[in-house]
Write an enzyme that holds these catalytic residues in place. Structure first.
Site, PDB file in Angstrom:
ATOM      1  CE  LYS A  35      -3.868  -2.285   2.335  1.00 37.55           C
ATOM      2  NZ  LYS A  35      -4.917  -2.129   3.357  1.00 37.55           N
ATOM      3  CE1 TYR A  62      -9.386  -2.968   0.506  1.00 37.20           C
ATOM      4  CE2 TYR A  62      -8.478  -1.073  -0.640  1.00 37.20           C
ATOM      5  CZ  TYR A  62      -8.302  -2.213   0.122  1.00 37.20           C
ATOM      6  OH  TYR A  62      -7.044  -2.605   0.504  1.00 37.20           O
ATOM      7  CG  PHE A 114     -13.153   1.907   7.474  1.00 35.22           C
ATOM      8  CD1 PHE A 114     -12.681   1.305   6.310  1.00 35.22           C
ATOM      9  CD2 PHE A 114     -13.818   1.116   8.396  1.00 35.22           C
ATOM     10  CE1 PHE A 114     -12.878  -0.049   6.065  1.00 35.22           C
ATOM     11  CE2 PHE A 114     -14.022  -0.244   8.172  1.00 35.22           C
ATOM     12  CZ  PHE A 114     -13.547  -0.821   6.990  1.00 35.22           C
ATOM     13  NE  ARG A 120      -6.876 -13.350   6.213  1.00 36.83           N
ATOM     14  CZ  ARG A 120      -7.374 -12.112   6.094  1.00 36.83           C
ATOM     15  NH1 ARG A 120      -7.114 -11.380   5.037  1.00 36.83           N
ATOM     16  NH2 ARG A 120      -8.121 -11.594   7.052  1.00 36.83           N
ATOM     17  CB  THR A 175      -6.795  -5.894   9.874  1.00 37.75           C
ATOM     18  OG1 THR A 175      -7.241  -7.073   9.201  1.00 37.75           O
ATOM     19  CG2 THR A 175      -7.154  -4.682   9.053  1.00 37.75           C
ATOM     20  NE  ARG A 201      -2.074  -5.824   7.189  1.00 36.79           N
ATOM     21  CZ  ARG A 201      -3.117  -6.563   6.882  1.00 36.79           C
ATOM     22  NH1 ARG A 201      -3.505  -7.542   7.686  1.00 36.79           N
ATOM     23  NH2 ARG A 201      -3.790  -6.336   5.773  1.00 36.79           N
ATOM     24  CG  ASN A 227      -3.561  -2.384   6.746  1.00 37.72           C
ATOM     25  OD1 ASN A 227      -3.444  -1.962   5.609  1.00 37.72           O
ATOM     26  ND2 ASN A 227      -4.493  -3.247   7.103  1.00 37.72           N
ATOM     27  CG  HIS A 231      -5.424  -6.400   0.237  1.00 38.43           C
ATOM     28  ND1 HIS A 231      -6.580  -6.355   0.996  1.00 38.43           N
ATOM     29  CD2 HIS A 231      -5.657  -7.305  -0.745  1.00 38.43           C
ATOM     30  CE1 HIS A 231      -7.463  -7.194   0.474  1.00 38.43           C
ATOM     31  NE2 HIS A 231      -6.932  -7.780  -0.583  1.00 38.43           N
ATOM     32  CD  GLU A 288      -9.039  -9.232  -2.906  1.00 45.36           C
ATOM     33  OE1 GLU A 288      -9.891  -8.968  -2.058  1.00 45.36           O
ATOM     34  OE2 GLU A 288      -7.895  -9.655  -2.607  1.00 45.36           O
TER      35      GLU A 288
END
Ligand code: CMP
Length: 145
Positions: A17, A57, A65, A93, A99, A110, A120, A123, A134
């Site tokens: 990100k 998203y 948010f 993950r 998250t 993270r 964060n 993704h 995705e």
């Protein structure tokens, strides 16, 4: 009849990100991903438009948010990638951590590179189905191998 064992996907989708790309963490994050055994099957460095970030998203559109998330995701470049490894979704993950980086385990991406739940760093797809959706959002068949 239901299959006895769930068939695990071997692909997941990730984005590095804008917080991480602009702070210069892209190389270190990719290195950690590759050292964890993931193979890069597709990759691109791009800046999303507001419309593209909103579509990606879309499932979060009703969340308070949402606009903050879109504004953040278009604030700088991202690296989008399809990754391959046995049990890719769950293993990735685990590698990136929770998250919210405050709750992420030591050594996770993270925990190392993210500042907040909104910013964060990375993704990771949350299911095999979303990994496919995705990946298809970003890459044509010609752009992956
Ligand atoms: P990601 O895994 O990309 O999926 C949805 C994103 O929404 C999530 O990472 C966070 O960056 C963001 N997000 C989730 N919860 C919040 C929150 N409470 N405030 C701001 N952003 C959030």
């Amino acid at each position: 009849m239901q299959p006895k064992f769930k068939i695990m996907s071997n692909r997941t989708f990730t984005m590095i990100k804008p917080d991480a790309t602009t702070k210069g963490y892209t190389g270190a994050i990719l290195d950690q991903i590759i050292k964890a055994g993931f193979k890069v099957k597709a990759m691109k460095w791009i800046q999303l438009s507001e419309e593209q970030a909103g579509l990606f998203y879309d499932v979060h559109r009703a969340r308070p948010f949402f606009q903050e998330l879109v504004d953040f995701m278009i604030s700088g470049p991202i690296v989008a990638a399809i990754l391959e490894k046995e049990n890719a979704v769950a293993d990735f993950r685990e590698l990136i951590g929770a998250t919210n980086p405050a709750q992420a385990a030591e050594g996770t991406i993270r925990k190392l590179y993210a500042a907040s739940i909104g910013e964060n760093a990375v993704h990771g797809s949350d299911s095999d189905e979303n990994a496919t959706i995705e990946g298809d959002f970003f890459f044509t068949k010609l752009e992956r191998f």
